[in-house]
Design an enzyme around this catalytic site. Sequence first.
Site, PDB file in Angstrom:
ATOM      1  N   ASP A 106      -6.847   2.712  11.527  1.00  0.00           N
ATOM      2  CA  ASP A 106      -5.585   3.444  11.522  1.00  0.00           C
ATOM      3  C   ASP A 106      -5.720   4.867  11.011  1.00  0.00           C
ATOM      4  OD1 ASP A 106      -4.102   1.481  12.691  1.00  0.00           O
ATOM      5  OD2 ASP A 106      -3.308   0.663  10.824  1.00  0.00           O
ATOM      6  N   SER A 148      -2.505  -9.132   4.474  1.00  0.00           N
ATOM      7  CA  SER A 148      -1.574  -8.075   4.857  1.00  0.00           C
ATOM      8  C   SER A 148      -1.036  -8.344   6.256  1.00  0.00           C
ATOM      9  CB  SER A 148      -2.265  -6.708   4.814  1.00  0.00           C
ATOM     10  OG  SER A 148      -3.302  -6.645   5.768  1.00  0.00           O
ATOM     11  N   ARG A 158       0.468   3.153  16.672  1.00  0.00           N
ATOM     12  CA  ARG A 158       0.123   4.272  15.793  1.00  0.00           C
ATOM     13  C   ARG A 158       0.423   5.647  16.388  1.00  0.00           C
ATOM     14  NH1 ARG A 158       1.146   0.791  12.512  1.00  0.00           N
ATOM     15  NH2 ARG A 158      -0.477  -0.182  11.255  1.00  0.00           N
ATOM     16  N   ASP A 205       0.815  -1.215   0.000  1.00  0.00           N
ATOM     17  CA  ASP A 205       0.000   0.000   0.000  1.00  0.00           C
ATOM     18  C   ASP A 205       0.849   1.266   0.000  1.00  0.00           C
ATOM     19  OD1 ASP A 205      -1.924  -1.929   0.273  1.00  0.00           O
ATOM     20  OD2 ASP A 205      -3.001  -0.939   1.894  1.00  0.00           O
TER      21      ASP A 205
END
Length: 427
Positions: free
Chosen positions: A121, A177, A92, A12
């Site tokens: 996210d 992923s 994050r 990505d």
Amino acid sequence: MKIVVAYSGGLDTSVLLLWLKEKYNAEIIAYCADVGQGDELDGLEEKALTTGASKCYIGDLKEDFAANYIFPMIQAGAIYEGRYLLGTSIARPCIAKGMLDIAIAEGADAIAHGATGKGNDQVRFELSAASLAPNVKCIAPWRDASFREQFPGRSEMIAYAEAHNIPIKASMKKPYSMDRNLLHISFEAGMLEDPWYDATTPDDREMYVLSVAPEDAPDTPEYVEILFDKGNAIGIRHDGLDAIITELGDVKVTGSQDGYTLLTPYGVMRVLNLLGGRNGVGRVDIVENRFVGMKSRGVYETPGGTILLAAHRDLEALTVDREAMFIRDGLIPKYAQLVYNGFWFAPEREAIQALVTQTQQTVSGEVRVKLYKGNVMNAGRKSPHSLYSEAVATMEGGQEAAYNQDDATGFIALNALRLKASARQVK
């Protein structure tokens, strides 16, 4: 225009780096936070520059992540929906802060991330930005209709990457992923989108990175002892620790205490990850509720965090007052939700953390755990601040001065008073 892109080198972010450069005619600065993803960083800078970035920063945040994000969360006992140890969620805000520091230093106009419009996210990155740098613009390509039109699925992204000679690990054979950091690794998408899909079969064993399957773990239990100071793990005692430290290669010994080898928070996590992983500890397969409203399925490996949380909880049971523990435990669902939803830098999370910190002042001592085929079993705990009294708890006679059983008669009578009154009410 200058844009700092959260870059992992995966499918990505590799695609969106080039896409952003073309769409905005912008200078792209790639930022990758090293939060313990290991060899995934190999060749990352060269790949970013080849893909189109003018610069690539790799921020070494491993110790910061362990000490200022993972450890406070462990102190809070945070588990989302009773099962998820928040491995992706807690990384994050740490990454976002590192990226925003670079954006400010570079005078960037915006930051960009590869989080989809369906996930958590995007919220975590942008709420962190709102808290730390409210004047920096956030760009989310997945929320741009032209980006989704060009890349309606992962197959188109893979084809785009191949056409532009961008090396990627994803393929149509294994389209799931992965997201890895010091606390865990997560797997989602692809075949895992079917909640009936069994991800524990031999066919999927090569998917896992941090742990062996419990059935493949050693037949002999393995013990490890952990030393805590005010709720933080500071040392480990294990028969093979010297060999483990040598094998890991990046763990710094800071001293010794009472037979324990003292380590930094990062070192503690690294050692516990290895011990837990080789004993099949920390695998979780869950369907969770995303902040945006949908349910999603994820598979997680959190070996070290699972051990640390169990050990910490066990020591708290010995050293924290009952009512203080009840109050803290009552806030666990809210705290976990705040972390999951991206409110790490929000005042309410910081307020809860202050309460948690107060409860941890006596959480010092030692915990012994036994690891065996996916299980973490408590095998002993002791502390100079222990609230446990054998004289009070014993079932043997001779300790009447410590606890007079006759006192329980009045205790029960007073607690029963309101219940009897309620029973006599006319309803």
